[in-house]
Motif scaffolding. Structure first.
Motif, PDB file in Angstrom:
ATOM      1  N   GLU A 154     -13.272  35.229 -16.919  1.00  0.00           N
ATOM      2  CA  GLU A 154     -13.025  35.986 -18.139  1.00  0.00           C
ATOM      3  C   GLU A 154     -12.073  35.201 -19.019  1.00  0.00           C
ATOM      4  O   GLU A 154     -11.323  34.370 -18.547  1.00  0.00           O
ATOM      5  CB  GLU A 154     -12.470  37.364 -17.795  1.00  0.00           C
ATOM      6  CG  GLU A 154     -13.479  38.200 -17.017  1.00  0.00           C
ATOM      7  CD  GLU A 154     -13.008  39.617 -16.754  1.00  0.00           C
ATOM      8  OE1 GLU A 154     -11.961  40.025 -17.289  1.00  0.00           O
ATOM      9  OE2 GLU A 154     -13.711  40.318 -16.006  1.00  0.00           O
ATOM     10  N   GLU A 156     -11.351  32.796 -22.592  1.00  0.00           N
ATOM     11  CA  GLU A 156     -11.966  31.632 -23.211  1.00  0.00           C
ATOM     12  C   GLU A 156     -11.101  30.393 -23.036  1.00  0.00           C
ATOM     13  O   GLU A 156      -9.877  30.481 -23.028  1.00  0.00           O
ATOM     14  CB  GLU A 156     -12.173  31.879 -24.716  1.00  0.00           C
ATOM     15  CG  GLU A 156     -13.163  32.979 -25.039  1.00  0.00           C
ATOM     16  CD  GLU A 156     -14.593  32.612 -24.670  1.00  0.00           C
ATOM     17  OE1 GLU A 156     -14.952  31.428 -24.780  1.00  0.00           O
ATOM     18  OE2 GLU A 156     -15.329  33.513 -24.244  1.00  0.00           O
ATOM     19  N   GLY A 157     -11.746  29.256 -22.912  1.00  0.00           N
ATOM     20  CA  GLY A 157     -11.052  27.969 -22.887  1.00  0.00           C
ATOM     21  C   GLY A 157      -9.986  27.902 -21.806  1.00  0.00           C
ATOM     22  O   GLY A 157     -10.165  28.391 -20.696  1.00  0.00           O
ATOM     23  N   SER A 160      -8.812  31.009 -19.791  1.00  0.00           N
ATOM     24  CA  SER A 160      -9.745  31.716 -18.913  1.00  0.00           C
ATOM     25  C   SER A 160      -9.116  31.933 -17.537  1.00  0.00           C
ATOM     26  O   SER A 160      -8.205  31.222 -17.133  1.00  0.00           O
ATOM     27  CB  SER A 160     -11.053  30.937 -18.790  1.00  0.00           C
ATOM     28  OG  SER A 160     -10.813  29.653 -18.284  1.00  0.00           O
TER      29      SER A 160
END
Length: 170
Positions: A154, A156-157, A160
């Motif tokens: 879950e 981003e980038g 995560s």
């Protein structure tokens, strides 16, 4: 007599040392608190099962309670082993250069109960340390799962994070 400028490198080095010692102490305190919290649940379960076994008049109930005790002891031993590994590894600093994007598919090969996402399945971690922690989490999920274990990433980038869920009790 030496001036303040002459002492500035020593003062800076001493301040840096104090900051590093304080940070190490903070991490040690957090680790100890987390370890105590993680051990509290299996120990409470052991106590309950031991009480059931001690008071059971039915051999089947006693046998089941003793089996649960063995399972809890094994789980607690794995937890302690994992905590000791983390404690030893915490001595080595993680630098930004030691982290890299790691593909999780090889680490989480399907075993019939394991669900992984179809999308990119990578996380930005220090691979050796991460594999130890992830293996411990997955072993606990396999132990507790009834039928399903869901593994996902879950966020981003670099923000995560890994989520491991099972459909077991608790």
């Amino acid at each position: 007599a030496p001036g303040g400028k002459d002492l500035q490198p020593c003062v800076s080095a001493l301040n840096d040392l104090i900051a590093r010692v304080s940070e190490a102490r903070r991490r040690e305190t957090e680790f100890t608190a987390a370890a105590a919290h993680e051990l509290r649940t299996p120990l409470a379960g052991l106590r309950v099962q031991a009480q059931i076994a001690a008071s059971a008049t039915d051999d089947a109930v006693r046998k089941h309670a003793l089996e649960q005790i063995q399972t809890s002891v094994d789980r607690t031993a794995r937890l302690v082993t994992g905590l000791l590994v983390l404690a030893r590894e915490d001595e080595a600093a993680i630098t930004p250069d030691s982290r890299r994007w790691t593909d999780l598919r090889a680490l989480f090969e399907a075993d019939g109960r394991l669900e992984t996402p179809d999308r990119a399945f990578q996380i930005h971690v220090q691979p050796d340390r991460f594999e130890t922690v992830a293996a411990n989490l997955l072993a606990n999920a396999k132990l507790m799962a009834r039928n399903r274990i869901r593994v996902s990433v879950e966020g981003e980038g670099a923000a995560s994070f890994l989520v491991i869920e099972d459909d077991g009790p608790g």
